[in-house]
Write an enzyme that holds these catalytic residues in place. Structure first.
Site, short mmCIF file in Angstrom:
data_model
loop_
_atom_site.label_atom_id
_atom_site.label_comp_id
_atom_site.label_asym_id
_atom_site.label_seq_id
_atom_site.Cartn_x
_atom_site.Cartn_y
_atom_site.Cartn_z
N LYS A 1 0.83 -1.21 0.00
CA LYS A 1 0.00 0.00 0.00
C LYS A 1 0.88 1.27 0.00
CE LYS A 1 -2.23 -1.35 3.77
NZ LYS A 1 -1.77 -2.74 4.01
N ARG B 1 -9.61 0.42 8.47
CA ARG B 1 -9.06 -0.90 8.77
C ARG B 1 -10.12 -1.81 9.37
NH1 ARG B 1 -3.64 -0.15 8.39
NH2 ARG B 1 -2.22 -1.43 9.56
P1 ADP Z 1 0.93 -2.37 7.77
O1 ADP Z 1 -0.17 -2.00 6.81
O2 ADP Z 1 2.16 -2.76 7.07
O3 ADP Z 1 0.50 -3.35 8.81
P2 ADP Z 1 0.79 0.34 8.94
O4 ADP Z 1 1.97 1.23 8.94
O5 ADP Z 1 -0.35 0.68 8.08
O6 ADP Z 1 1.36 -1.11 8.61
O7 ADP Z 1 0.24 0.18 10.45
C1 ADP Z 1 1.08 -0.14 11.53
C2 ADP Z 1 0.28 -0.21 12.82
O8 ADP Z 1 -0.35 1.06 13.07
C3 ADP Z 1 -0.87 -1.20 12.81
O9 ADP Z 1 -0.45 -2.50 13.14
C4 ADP Z 1 -1.82 -0.59 13.86
O10 ADP Z 1 -1.38 -0.86 15.17
C5 ADP Z 1 -1.67 0.90 13.61
N1 ADP Z 1 -2.66 1.41 12.64
C6 ADP Z 1 -2.41 1.97 11.43
N2 ADP Z 1 -3.55 2.33 10.80
C7 ADP Z 1 -4.56 1.98 11.64
C8 ADP Z 1 -5.99 2.06 11.56
N3 ADP Z 1 -6.62 2.57 10.48
N4 ADP Z 1 -6.71 1.60 12.61
C9 ADP Z 1 -6.12 1.09 13.69
N5 ADP Z 1 -4.79 0.95 13.82
C10 ADP Z 1 -4.00 1.40 12.81
#
Ligand code: ADP
Ligand code: ZN
Length: 222
Positions: free
Chosen positions: A15, A91
């Site tokens: 992404k 998410r």
């Molecule tokens: P990836 O998509 O590779 O898992 P991200 O950088 O998008 O990594 O997210 C890392 C962490 O940040 C997630 O595991 C979660 O703890 C938190 N996070 C990110 N976006 C959200 C979201 N929309 N809702 C809840 N937690 C989030």
């Protein structure tokens, strides 16, 4: 009007990488990564950062209301007549509902397309175990598949590259579980609303082109 497009897909589906490729082609698009925003909050020790820390360390999701608040704030202060490319948000079904509510209540925007990046699970695990990220600009590299020109240094901004604390084996497996349990149902949420576009996520160039083509064409899965 905020034109919201969403990148959906498992952890490691690309992404962030795809978003960066899209913004290179369309510099006026605004890339919004909740993961990056939360990591920044954590680093600078804000209230949101302190609250998010315990969840992120375990690969669990930060509470919906907390994430929706930072996204809403980001949209409010940003330009209204722009394309916003969301990566990592929504998410959960609840976040999708909160986003739809926020957009319709403000009367300022809509979700126009949702791109589902499809990648085989073996590829996902392999990608995440070698992933390195720029501390300053968030650019994503891979130790063997996509190394930077100079070891440990970001090609685009010269920042320091590091391995994310949650890119270790145990947390990665938990993040997959969280994806299956809490995020995968978003696929049907957006399919029902006729905005879902499946995209092959194996190569960045192919994914970027497919998305740009889809944006130029009519909405809906064909
Ligand atoms: P990836 O998509 O590779 O898992 P991200 O950088 O998008 O990594 O997210 C890392 C962490 O940040 C997630 O595991 C979660 O703890 C938190 N996070 C990110 N976006 C959200 C979201 N929309 N809702 C809840 N937690 C989030
Ligand atoms: Zn950088």
């Amino acid at each position: 009007m905020w034109d919201v497009m969403i990148l959906l897909g498992a952890p490691g589906a690309g992404k962030g990488t795809t978003a960066a490729g899209l913004v290179e082609e369309r510099p006026d698009w605004k890339h919004v990564s909740t993961g990056n925003m939360l990591r920044e909050a954590l680093q600078s020790g804000t209230q949101v950062g302190l609250e998010a820390k315990q969840y992120m360390e375990k690969g669990e999701l930060v509470p919906d209301a907390v994430v929706m608040k930072i996204v809403a704030e980001h949209l409010r202060v940003g330009p209204k007549d722009a394309v916003y490319l969301f990566d990592g948000f929504p998410r959960t079904d609840e976040q999708a509902v909160l986003l739809d509510q926020f957009l319709s209540e403000s009367g300022e925007g809509r979700v126009s397309r949702v791109f589902l990046l499809e990648v085989a699970k073996e590829v996902l695990v392999e990608r995440m175990s070698g992933r390195i990220v720029c501390r300053d600009c968030g650019a994503v590299y891979h130790l063997t598949n996509m190394p930077p020109k100079q070891e440990g240094v970001c090609d685009s901004c010269g920042g320091e590259l590091y391995q994310r604390a949650d890119d270790n084996r145990e947390t990665v497996l938990n993040r997959f579980e969280v994806y299956e349990k809490q995020t995968a149902s978003l696929i049907s949420y957006y399919r029902e609303r006729d905005v879902l576009v499946p995209v092959d996520g194996l190569s960045k160039a192919v994914a970027v082109k497919a998305i740009l083509d889809a944006v130029a064409g009519p909405v809906g899965e064909s």
